[in-house]
Design an enzyme around this catalytic site. Structure first.
Site, mmCIF file in Angstrom:
data_model
loop_
_atom_site.group_PDB
_atom_site.id
_atom_site.type_symbol
_atom_site.label_atom_id
_atom_site.label_comp_id
_atom_site.label_asym_id
_atom_site.label_seq_id
_atom_site.Cartn_x
_atom_site.Cartn_y
_atom_site.Cartn_z
ATOM 1 N N ASP A 1 0.811 -1.222 0.000
ATOM 2 C CA ASP A 1 0.000 0.000 0.000
ATOM 3 C C ASP A 1 0.840 1.266 0.000
ATOM 4 O O ASP A 1 0.361 2.331 -0.345
ATOM 5 C CB ASP A 1 -0.997 0.010 1.165
ATOM 6 C CG ASP A 1 -0.342 -0.013 2.526
ATOM 7 O OD1 ASP A 1 0.786 -0.521 2.644
ATOM 8 O OD2 ASP A 1 -0.972 0.453 3.480
ATOM 9 N N THR A 2 2.114 1.173 0.352
ATOM 10 C CA THR A 2 2.968 2.354 0.352
ATOM 11 C C THR A 2 3.873 2.410 -0.874
ATOM 12 O O THR A 2 4.545 3.398 -1.105
ATOM 13 C CB THR A 2 3.873 2.390 1.595
ATOM 14 O OG1 THR A 2 4.711 1.237 1.577
ATOM 15 C CG2 THR A 2 3.062 2.451 2.861
ATOM 16 N N GLY B 1 -0.089 -15.041 -2.815
ATOM 17 C CA GLY B 1 -0.588 -16.405 -2.795
ATOM 18 C C GLY B 1 -0.870 -16.858 -1.382
ATOM 19 O O GLY B 1 -0.734 -16.127 -0.416
ATOM 20 N N GLU C 1 7.986 -11.978 8.269
ATOM 21 C CA GLU C 1 9.222 -11.291 7.885
ATOM 22 C C GLU C 1 9.700 -10.389 9.024
ATOM 23 O O GLU C 1 10.878 -10.403 9.391
ATOM 24 C CB GLU C 1 8.955 -10.474 6.625
ATOM 25 C CG GLU C 1 10.093 -9.618 6.143
ATOM 26 C CD GLU C 1 9.660 -8.791 4.937
ATOM 27 O OE1 GLU C 1 9.416 -9.367 3.858
ATOM 28 O OE2 GLU C 1 9.553 -7.563 5.089
#
Length: 173
Positions: free
Chosen positions: A25-26, A53, A89
């Protein structure tokens, strides 16, 4: 006669000066400009979106890039916690920060540090959804990573953000 070992520059031992963690989104504006500015200063920056996915694990190439980076720039946005892979992550980044004492530098993009720390605001609904699919241990790992990063000193986009300051920090690693 033995000579002393030469300590090499940490940059020469890794592939990446900075690992850029962000949610799509950024990307179209802010993270693209950030990436371009860092590369212009000759920093080696890993810039890859988590693959799309229905996967539960990070790709091996992404884990390798994380492990082979000097610093992590985390752009926390309203949709950051929407992706379980993005949270995984972040948890991996936080693990390495603790074990290897690496720099994690948060940029709060349209979110406040307290929202990240407490998983309130835009993060609350994402965790409600994740709790339907993932176990409590994984949820707590992700929340712990957000809490840790939300407590770190960083920059708030639009308030005290100065791209030059970030570049200077990364150049001095």
């Amino acid at each position: 006669m033995k000579t002393g070992a030469v300590v090499s520059n940490p940059r020469s031992r890794v592939k990446w000066d900075a690992f850029l963690s962000f949610q799509r989104d950024t990307s179209h504006n802010f993270t693209d400009r950030l990436y371009e500015a860092l590369v212009k200063k000759e920093l080696r920056v890993w810039n890859d979106d988590v693959e799309r996915g229905d996967h539960d694990e990070l790709r091996p190439s992404l884990v390798e890039a994380i492990e082979d980076s000097v610093a992590f720039v985390v752009v926390l946005s309203p949709n950051y916690a929407n992706s379980h892979l993005r949270l995984e992550e972040l948890a991996k980044l936080c693990d390495l920060r603790s074990s290897l004492k690496l720099l994690v530098f948060p940029i709060f993009y349209e979110v406040q540090p307290w929202e990240v720390r407490t998983q309130n605001g835009p993060f609350e609904k994402d965790f409600e959804e994740h709790s339907k699919r993932f176990g409590e241990e994984k949820i707590q790992r992700w929340k712990g990573a957000l809490t840790l990063v939300g407590n770190l000193s960083g920059l708030i986009y639009g308030y005290d953000f100065n791209l030059s300051s970030l570049i200077i920090i990364l150049l001095n690693l």
